[in-house]
Write a protein that holds these residues in place. Structure first.
Motif, PDB file in Angstrom:
ATOM      1  N   PHE A  18       0.830  -1.193   0.000  1.00 30.30           N
ATOM      2  CA  PHE A  18       0.000   0.000   0.000  1.00 30.30           C
ATOM      3  C   PHE A  18       0.872   1.255   0.000  1.00 30.30           C
ATOM      4  N   ALA A  19       1.923   1.191   0.846  1.00 32.83           N
ATOM      5  CA  ALA A  19       2.809   2.353   0.926  1.00 32.83           C
ATOM      6  C   ALA A  19       3.448   2.638  -0.431  1.00 32.83           C
ATOM      7  N   GLN A  20       3.531   1.620  -1.264  1.00 35.17           N
ATOM      8  CA  GLN A  20       4.157   1.795  -2.567  1.00 35.17           C
ATOM      9  C   GLN A  20       3.202   2.381  -3.604  1.00 35.17           C
TER      10      GLN A  20
ATOM     11  N   VAL B 178      11.091   3.609  -5.568  1.00 31.31           N
ATOM     12  CA  VAL B 178      12.529   3.356  -5.473  1.00 31.31           C
ATOM     13  C   VAL B 178      12.867   3.370  -3.983  1.00 31.31           C
ATOM     14  N   ALA B 179      13.855   2.585  -3.560  1.00 30.36           N
ATOM     15  CA  ALA B 179      14.166   2.506  -2.134  1.00 30.36           C
ATOM     16  C   ALA B 179      14.665   3.847  -1.598  1.00 30.36           C
ATOM     17  N   GLY B 180      14.341   4.115  -0.361  1.00 30.13           N
ATOM     18  CA  GLY B 180      14.885   5.289   0.317  1.00 30.13           C
ATOM     19  C   GLY B 180      13.966   6.499   0.276  1.00 30.13           C
TER      20      GLY B 180
ATOM     21  N   PRO C  12       9.201   9.903   0.029  1.00 34.36           N
ATOM     22  CA  PRO C  12       9.705   8.637  -0.486  1.00 34.36           C
ATOM     23  C   PRO C  12      10.263   8.805  -1.900  1.00 34.36           C
ATOM     24  N   CYS C  13      11.174   7.926  -2.273  1.00 33.87           N
ATOM     25  CA  CYS C  13      11.786   8.035  -3.602  1.00 33.87           C
ATOM     26  C   CYS C  13      10.897   7.396  -4.676  1.00 33.87           C
TER      27      CYS C  13
ATOM     28  N   ARG D  88      15.695  10.638  -5.501  1.00 34.86           N
ATOM     29  CA  ARG D  88      16.663   9.708  -4.907  1.00 34.86           C
ATOM     30  C   ARG D  88      17.075  10.289  -3.550  1.00 34.86           C
ATOM     31  N   PRO D  89      17.652   9.452  -2.683  1.00 37.43           N
ATOM     32  CA  PRO D  89      18.081   9.993  -1.384  1.00 37.43           C
ATOM     33  C   PRO D  89      19.068  11.158  -1.539  1.00 37.43           C
TER      34      PRO D  89
END
Ligand code: TNX
Length: 528
Positions: free
Chosen positions: A17-19, A33-35, A140-141, A102-103
């Protein structure tokens, strides 16, 4: 064991869900994307092309307004930063953009300033839905590649029936920009009031501006030319074109009150409803009005209405000047007179290098295809859409069902329109599909886009206006921007919930489709 599995399952669900990309309208490609990236007051905005200064400044202002953070504009390439750039994207659409978070930094690129602006808007949607912590806003990324489905993503506001004023209009324009709309169709003249100052004919506003749909003695309300210029400039900063509508030859009552010499009469139900098409001076009068209107609106398009003329043109039959006109020009009936009038007025727009926009009554006229746009509004007459397309016209779709925002959105609502018992809930709006319409496979390129119309007979107050507009505007945005095969009602509803929180924060009086009693329908005294 069972419990552990359940916990693992729930965790996975919440992760999935968060995605979900929370942006409305849903981007056409959105990959998590992570981070995360942290925006705080030391995050610089760096624009790589001088023409992007305005967009960088817009981002600063929006971030300040919504989070209190003060970003500064810097040069160089030091990370972390938010970079704005114009580059040639693979996507040909001039409104396409890429947004990479991105981070280490954010990069927004578009092939045009407009594309970059839409990238900024998507970023702002993420910012507004993220938590503000001590470290800043943690977003979020994502990797987003996006472009609109339609080039016309419009909203029409009727300010003749009720007048709302600059502050409310700017607020609507802000939300339109937030959802990537690009056309604001401004219905400024109709039966109850004339709302645009015309210097050559001051009585249009001084007399014609008096009254509204619910109170015919309300003091004159209208936009001065200066206010119009201010609103047009405000919209332009947000890549929204403003298109005025000066309705003719019907819906002319307010103008006729001010200058009765050009009235063509009306009917018992709609007195003084039309302009007189039999008099040369009517054309001179209206052309002068259009010349001033043209100078105020750089969109180079004017909507001339042309709807529902038969509501009040019966006096044309007895009018000597109209009879003479018919004889001289071989016009067989009143529809032919109407067509003659529209053609002549359209010509005065073409001289000004403006396009003419008309409701679907003009679907079978012989106006030039490259200078005319037809607005299909009669959902019960799909043949009008077909005729317009077969005749080669570009078309904007705004069928009453589901795109009339004066229609109620649930069965319990009392104040607003319905058609044959049917109305416009957000689901229906979201599920609008072109696949059931009479559009030939080779005619899709004539469909310019989609628009909703906010007719305001039942909207006396800002809160009622907002109640009818929010959150339906989100479904409209997605119909207009997102490819049909990307749409998904369940995911959409989750995203709408995120928007309701913003409305609450911003003091918008929205309708809550998930809990209608939470925001009761505003009272409209006059309709009782
Ligand atoms: C039809 S749509 C109208 C408007 C009304 C509206 C009310 C169109 C071209 N004309 O004048 O306000 O219905 O729903």
């Amino acid at each position: 064991m069972k419990n552990k599995l359940l916990i693992a399952f729930l965790f996975l669900c919440s992760y999935a869900f968060a995605q979900q990309c929370p942006i409305i309208p849903l981007p056409n490609h959105c990959e998590a994307v992570a981070g995360s990236f942290i925006i705080n007051s030391s995050t610089p905005v760096i624009f790589e092309k001088p023409e992007l200064q305005k967009e960088a400044n817009y981002l600063q202002q929006e971030v300040l307004k919504t989070t209190g953070l003060t970003l500064s504009i810097q040069s160089g390439s030091k990370l972390p930063a938010i970079f704005l750039n114009i580059t040639r994207l693979s996507e040909k659409n001039s409104s396409a953009y890429n947004l990479e978070i991105r981070p280490t930094g954010v990069r927004i690129s578009g092939s045009t300033e407009q594309g970059v602006f839409y990238g900024l808007t998507s970023l702002m949607q993420l910012v507004r839905q993220s938590e503000i912590k001590n470290s800043g806003v943690v977003i979020p990324c994502w990797n987003i590649k996006d472009a609109p489905r339609f080039q016309w993503r419009g909203l029409m506001l009727d300010e003749s029936r009720h007048f709302f004023g600059t502050k409310t209009v700017k607020n609507i324009i802000d939300w339109m920009a937030y959802y990537k709309f690009n056309k604001f169709h401004w219905h400024l003249t109709d039966m109850p009031g004339w709302r645009i100052e015309i210097k050559a004919y001051p009585l249009l506003t001084l007399v014609g501006g008096v009254g509204n749909y619910t109170d015919h003695l309300a003091s004159a309300r209208y936009y001065t030319q200066e206010e119009i210029r201010e609103i047009v400039a405000y919209a332009k900063e947000r890549f929204i074109d403003v298109i005025p509508e000066i309705d003719m030859p019907g819906h002319a009552t307010a103008a006729n009150k001010a200058y009765p010499a050009y009235s063509g009469g009306g009917s018992a139900k709609f007195p003084e409803f039309t302009f007189n098409p039999g008099k040369d001076s009517t054309y001179l009068f209206l052309s002068a009005i259009l010349k001033e209107t043209d100078a105020l609106f750089p969109s180079q398009m004017i909507h001339l209405g042309g709807d529902e003329v038969h509501f009040g043109n019966e006096k044309w039959n007895q009018n000597e000047q109209v009879k003479q006109l018919m004889q001289k020009n071989n016009l067989a009936d009143l529809v032919a007179v109407e067509r003659y009038f529209t053609k002549r007025m359209a010509d005065s727009l073409f001289v000004l290098n403006n396009k003419v926009l008309l409701w679907d009554e003009a679907a079978d006229s012989d106006l030039p295809r490259d200078k005319t746009i037809i607005f299909w509004w009669r959902h019960d007459r799909p043949q009008q859409l077909k005729k317009a397309l077969d005749n080669g016209f570009p078309v904007v779709m705004c069928p009453r069902l589901p795109f009339y925002f004066d229609y109620v959105q649930d069965s319990t609502q009392r104040y607003g329109g319905r058609w044959d018992g049917k109305f416009n809930p957000i689901d229906k709006l979201y599920n609008f599909s072109t696949s059931t319409l009479p559009i030939g496979t080779n005619q899709y390129n004539q469909i310019m886009g989609i628009q909703a119309n906010l007719w305001t007979e039942s909207m006396q107050s800002k809160s009622k206006l907002e109640y009818m507009l929010f959150p339906r505007i989100t479904a409209l945005a997605e119909d207009a921007w997102t490819n049909e095969d990307q749409k998904d009602l369940t995911g959409f509803k989750e995203r709408v919930k995120g928007q309701l929180k913003l409305y609450k924060k911003d003091d918008v009086y929205y309708y809550n489709p998930f809990n209608p009693s939470q925001t009761p329908e505003p009272f409209i005294g006059s309709e009782l």
